[in-house]
Design an enzyme around this catalytic site. Sequence first.
Site, PDB file in Angstrom:
ATOM      1  N   HIS A 257       0.834  -1.191   0.000  1.00 38.34           N
ATOM      2  CA  HIS A 257       0.000   0.000   0.000  1.00 38.34           C
ATOM      3  C   HIS A 257       0.868   1.240   0.000  1.00 38.34           C
ATOM      4  CE1 HIS A 257      -3.267   2.742   0.942  1.00 38.34           C
ATOM      5  NE2 HIS A 257      -4.032   1.791   0.446  1.00 38.34           N
ATOM      6  N   ASP A 308      -8.067  -5.449  -0.743  1.00 43.68           N
ATOM      7  CA  ASP A 308      -8.491  -6.266  -1.879  1.00 43.68           C
ATOM      8  C   ASP A 308      -8.214  -7.754  -1.692  1.00 43.68           C
ATOM      9  OD1 ASP A 308      -9.469  -4.229  -3.645  1.00 43.68           O
ATOM     10  OD2 ASP A 308      -7.411  -3.513  -3.724  1.00 43.68           O
TER      11      ASP A 308
HETATM   12  C1  COA Z   1      -0.484  -0.616  -3.923  1.00 46.44           C
HETATM   13  C2  COA Z   1       0.780  -0.337  -4.689  1.00 46.44           C
HETATM   14  C3  COA Z   1       0.397   0.103  -6.120  1.00 46.44           C
HETATM   15  C4  COA Z   1       1.569   0.768  -3.997  1.00 46.44           C
HETATM   16  O1  COA Z   1       2.579   1.120  -4.851  1.00 46.44           O
HETATM   17  P1  COA Z   1       3.811   2.081  -4.464  1.00 46.44           P
HETATM   18  O2  COA Z   1       3.574   2.816  -3.246  1.00 46.44           O
HETATM   19  O3  COA Z   1       4.104   2.844  -5.719  1.00 46.44           O
HETATM   20  O4  COA Z   1       4.959   1.046  -4.177  1.00 46.44           O
HETATM   21  P2  COA Z   1       5.925   0.400  -5.252  1.00 46.44           P
HETATM   22  O5  COA Z   1       5.139  -0.270  -6.344  1.00 46.44           O
HETATM   23  O6  COA Z   1       6.930   1.426  -5.663  1.00 46.44           O
HETATM   24  O7  COA Z   1       6.588  -0.706  -4.355  1.00 46.44           O
HETATM   25  C5  COA Z   1       7.645  -0.477  -3.421  1.00 46.44           C
HETATM   26  C6  COA Z   1       8.448  -1.777  -3.277  1.00 46.44           C
HETATM   27  O8  COA Z   1       7.622  -2.799  -2.738  1.00 46.44           O
HETATM   28  C7  COA Z   1       7.451  -3.846  -3.708  1.00 46.44           C
HETATM   29  N1  COA Z   1       6.038  -4.197  -3.747  1.00 46.44           N
HETATM   30  C8  COA Z   1       4.991  -3.364  -3.580  1.00 46.44           C
HETATM   31  N2  COA Z   1       3.848  -4.041  -3.689  1.00 46.44           N
HETATM   32  C9  COA Z   1       4.194  -5.319  -3.932  1.00 46.44           C
HETATM   33  C10 COA Z   1       3.440  -6.482  -4.139  1.00 46.44           C
HETATM   34  N3  COA Z   1       2.114  -6.452  -4.128  1.00 46.44           N
HETATM   35  N4  COA Z   1       4.093  -7.646  -4.352  1.00 46.44           N
HETATM   36  C11 COA Z   1       5.438  -7.679  -4.359  1.00 46.44           C
HETATM   37  N5  COA Z   1       6.209  -6.591  -4.168  1.00 46.44           N
HETATM   38  C12 COA Z   1       5.579  -5.423  -3.971  1.00 46.44           C
HETATM   39  C13 COA Z   1       7.872  -3.255  -5.041  1.00 46.44           C
HETATM   40  O9  COA Z   1       8.314  -4.238  -5.943  1.00 46.44           O
HETATM   41  C14 COA Z   1       8.948  -2.324  -4.617  1.00 46.44           C
HETATM   42  O10 COA Z   1      10.104  -3.067  -4.334  1.00 46.44           O
HETATM   43  P3  COA Z   1      11.570  -2.526  -4.733  1.00 46.44           P
HETATM   44  O11 COA Z   1      11.723  -1.254  -3.918  1.00 46.44           O
HETATM   45  O12 COA Z   1      12.456  -3.628  -4.354  1.00 46.44           O
HETATM   46  O13 COA Z   1      11.513  -2.241  -6.209  1.00 46.44           O
HETATM   47  C15 COA Z   1       1.657  -1.610  -4.760  1.00 46.44           C
HETATM   48  O14 COA Z   1       1.928  -2.079  -3.453  1.00 46.44           O
HETATM   49  C16 COA Z   1       1.048  -2.696  -5.607  1.00 46.44           C
HETATM   50  O15 COA Z   1       1.205  -2.687  -6.833  1.00 46.44           O
HETATM   51  N6  COA Z   1       0.288  -3.664  -4.983  1.00 46.44           N
HETATM   52  C17 COA Z   1      -0.379  -4.690  -5.739  1.00 46.44           C
HETATM   53  C18 COA Z   1      -1.673  -4.153  -6.304  1.00 46.44           C
HETATM   54  C19 COA Z   1      -2.715  -3.951  -5.247  1.00 46.44           C
HETATM   55  O16 COA Z   1      -2.957  -4.818  -4.417  1.00 46.44           O
HETATM   56  N7  COA Z   1      -3.395  -2.804  -5.313  1.00 46.44           N
HETATM   57  C20 COA Z   1      -4.464  -2.466  -4.414  1.00 46.44           C
HETATM   58  C21 COA Z   1      -4.052  -1.364  -3.466  1.00 46.44           C
HETATM   59  S1  COA Z   1      -5.295  -1.086  -2.245  1.00 46.44           S
END
Ligand code: COA
Length: 372
Positions: A257, A308
């Site tokens: 998140h 989710d």
């Molecule tokens: C929610 C979300 C978009 C937040 O994104 P964000 O704040 O931009 O965080 P990032 O995508 O930059 O992730 C930061 C780090 O955690 C990791 N990470 C984040 N969510 C992850 C996940 N669901 N599975 C595996 N790794 C994850 C990223 O790979 C990244 O790692 P790194 O620094 O080694 O590259 C992201 O956690 C995600 O894509 N989750 C899956 C989709 C989801 O469940 N969305 C619903 C949100 S309520």
Amino acid sequence: MTVTRGLEGIVATTSSISSIIDDTLTYVGFDIDDLAENASFEEVIYLLWHRRLPVASELEELKKQLAQNMALPQEVLDHFKMYPIDKVHPMAALRTAVSLLGLYDNEADIMDEEANYRKAIRLQAKMPAIVTAFARIRKGLEPIAPREDLNFAANFLYMLSGKDPEPIAVEAFNKALVLHADHELNASTFTARVCVATLSDVYSGVTSAIGALKGPLHGGANEAVMKMLKEIGTLENVEPYIRGKLANKEKIMGFGHRVYRKGDPRAKHLRLMSQKLTELTGEPHWYQMSTEIEAIVTGEKNLPPNVDFYSASVYHSLGIDHDLFTPIFAVSRVSGWLAHILEQYDNNRLIRPRAEYNGPGMQQYVAVELRG
Ligand SMILES: CC(C)(COP(=O)(O)OP(=O)(O)OC[C@H]1O[C@@H](n2cnc3c(N)ncnc32)[C@H](O)[C@@H]1OP(=O)(O)O)[C@@H](O)C(=O)NCCC(=O)NCCS
């Protein structure tokens, strides 16, 4: 210029609707745990729109208004019948239908406070009717008219299946609606606010928000979680599947998140519901697989599940088609979008950030026939 990718940590507005502080989510100062345990979704709608809980007569009035405004114009139903039905995702149908609804609302472009509130009621009321009507029409079934004696959660389930829902199903669905109703300045709410800050209309604001919610990094994650659970298939397959994904640096849907660090406070309510419902339906493996995935992802990446993750197995246990999971998120979140849209109108300023240019430097125009 300082560039903050993804606007992380940027505070873009003030709002009195909901807050996330130290991993605690509140709606108007009420802890989400308190509301999830005790409140009806209708009370939450009132709370978000009026910043206080309703007294009994106000709640009754809101329930009446919602029930009376649920039916859809025939034009919207006829429109569904024109779609290439097997190719249309219900989120795309919902986005189009909300835009279409605006064409049949005489007050769509009347921007005074009272007219905007009336539109909020109409939109909130019609969202479940759109989702359930589309879900039925694509299967060759007739849409089912809402019943005024049922509450919001029960009406959704009734309009979907045509059967009186079980009390446990209504309880679970109401809880899910309460938990998804608002979430500070999430991507779709921000989208809605950006849209209406140009003084565009309520229908445009909600249509844009639905578009933002559709993506798998936002609301689309719940459907993606169920797809993953089905792909995994068995409890034994969880470990190799998840470890393989993590080794490939793939994201596990339903985890992580932008704002929460220790965990999403909404997830535990859905986890409990998932446990109860999967046992009742005789499919406890969905819950067992989910907890196994949680243990691995939390252990390996220190990423807790978000709202989710367990909502997927909850909705599946309610017999809901998997591609309706995100539209259901919208049926709830529209209450928050509308609260934010009304708040934006109330104290508006155009939202227009800047971009740091990183393209080529100054260039000279060359006529097309002289370009190499
Ligand atoms: C929610 C979300 C978009 C937040 O994104 P964000 O704040 O931009 O965080 P990032 O995508 O930059 O992730 C930061 C780090 O955690 C990791 N990470 C984040 N969510 C992850 C996940 N669901 N599975 C595996 N790794 C994850 C990223 O790979 C990244 O790692 P790194 O620094 O080694 O590259 C992201 O956690 C995600 O894509 N989750 C899956 C989709 C989801 O469940 N969305 C619903 C949100 S309520």
